[in-house]
Design a protein around this motif. Sequence first.
Motif, PDB file in Angstrom:
ATOM      1  N   HIS A   1       2.085   9.458  -6.268  1.00 19.58           N
ATOM      2  CA  HIS A   1       2.718  10.793  -6.221  1.00 19.58           C
ATOM      3  C   HIS A   1       3.624  11.033  -7.423  1.00 19.58           C
ATOM      4  N   GLN A   2       3.652  10.036  -8.331  1.00 14.67           N
ATOM      5  CA  GLN A   2       4.435  10.137  -9.579  1.00 14.67           C
ATOM      6  C   GLN A   2       5.933  10.356  -9.316  1.00 14.67           C
TER       7      GLN A   2
ATOM      8  N   VAL B   1      11.812   6.154  -5.577  1.00 13.87           N
ATOM      9  CA  VAL B   1      11.130   5.059  -4.881  1.00 13.87           C
ATOM     10  C   VAL B   1      12.151   4.041  -4.379  1.00 13.87           C
ATOM     11  N   SER B   2      13.118   3.716  -5.221  1.00 13.80           N
ATOM     12  CA  SER B   2      14.149   2.738  -4.830  1.00 13.80           C
ATOM     13  C   SER B   2      14.926   3.218  -3.617  1.00 13.80           C
ATOM     14  N   ARG B   3      15.239   4.515  -3.586  1.00 13.72           N
ATOM     15  CA  ARG B   3      15.991   5.059  -2.447  1.00 13.72           C
ATOM     16  C   ARG B   3      15.190   4.957  -1.161  1.00 13.72           C
TER      17      ARG B   3
ATOM     18  N   LEU C   1       0.831  -1.202   0.000  1.00  8.86           N
ATOM     19  CA  LEU C   1       0.000   0.000   0.000  1.00  8.86           C
ATOM     20  C   LEU C   1       0.869   1.258   0.000  1.00  8.86           C
ATOM     21  N   PHE C   2       1.973   1.204   0.747  1.00  9.53           N
ATOM     22  CA  PHE C   2       2.897   2.339   0.785  1.00  9.53           C
ATOM     23  C   PHE C   2       3.519   2.564  -0.591  1.00  9.53           C
ATOM     24  N   LEU C   3       3.880   1.475  -1.260  1.00  5.82           N
ATOM     25  CA  LEU C   3       4.434   1.582  -2.610  1.00  5.82           C
ATOM     26  C   LEU C   3       3.431   2.218  -3.566  1.00  5.82           C
ATOM     27  N   THR C   4       2.168   1.846  -3.409  1.00 11.28           N
ATOM     28  CA  THR C   4       1.129   2.412  -4.262  1.00 11.28           C
ATOM     29  C   THR C   4       1.026   3.924  -4.077  1.00 11.28           C
TER      30      THR C   4
END
Length: 300
Positions: free
Chosen positions: A62-63, A69-71, A54-57
């Motif tokens: 937020h584009q 995202v990886s960091r 859900l956090f990844l989503t």
Amino acid sequence: MNDHKAFIEYLQIEKNASPYTVEYYQQDLKEFFSFLHQEGIQSLGDVDQQCVRLFLTTLYDHQLSRRSVSRKISSLRTFFRFLEREKLVETNPFMLVTLPKSPKPIPGFLYMEELEKLFEVNNVNDPLGQRNQALLETLYGTGMRVSECQNLKLRDVDFTIGTMLVRGKGNKERYVPFGSFAEKSLKTYIHDGRDQLLEKTGIHTDVIFLNSRGNPLTTRGIRTILKTMMEKAALTVNVHPHKLRHTFATHMLNEGADLRTVQELLGHENLSSTQIYTHVTKDHLRNIYLNSHPRAKSRD
């Protein structure tokens, strides 16, 4: 969720993380804690795979770029690894998170013709011109990071054997050689222009590179100086400290240096960090092949 304070101390003391790295970790943790608060999750032990997905989503909503995202995922994976070590959680929910690898951007570099224009713009009879020339020769001649250059001290430079003691990430030290051009410009600046700049302040400092008021240069100041040089040279490419580092590595490899040597000179912990520079040398390798292999091209 006050365990992040102990984690920050762990980064600073045990991992010798730079202030910039610590700041990024704090930003990532703050964002994650805000997400947990919105979801009504009060304990880090309650964070599971579903919560992570859900956090990844939300990050993708937020584009954010794949790199950002990886960091963030890497930061949180390290954070939960610390919590596991301290027995504050039973499992690390970020361990199984995998992100598709994105192609690494090819680092930009300067051609010798562009560099020559930069080397010609400074008035070496002027204190600031001497400083700028020494700064340029040092960054290109050693490939050091801008933060390493900013922190360079007089005692770190050994002119008798032509080496500098450089303090890199995590306070790791390495010796980097420098050549005759850097030696000449540094000696001129240190024994002339730098003394004139020091006269403007009553504060004694061992830092080599000073601003116009006689105080140590900041990393922002170094970037501004390079930008001014770029404008004077009428270059159409953007020149910044890291591009000079890229240029150093690229030129070293083009002239036959091996990856391990360049890795040590740059202060890279992993060889994979150095391998990105092999991409920009492919044209060079192809030219050598075409001009050297007996059956590389037609003879008619």
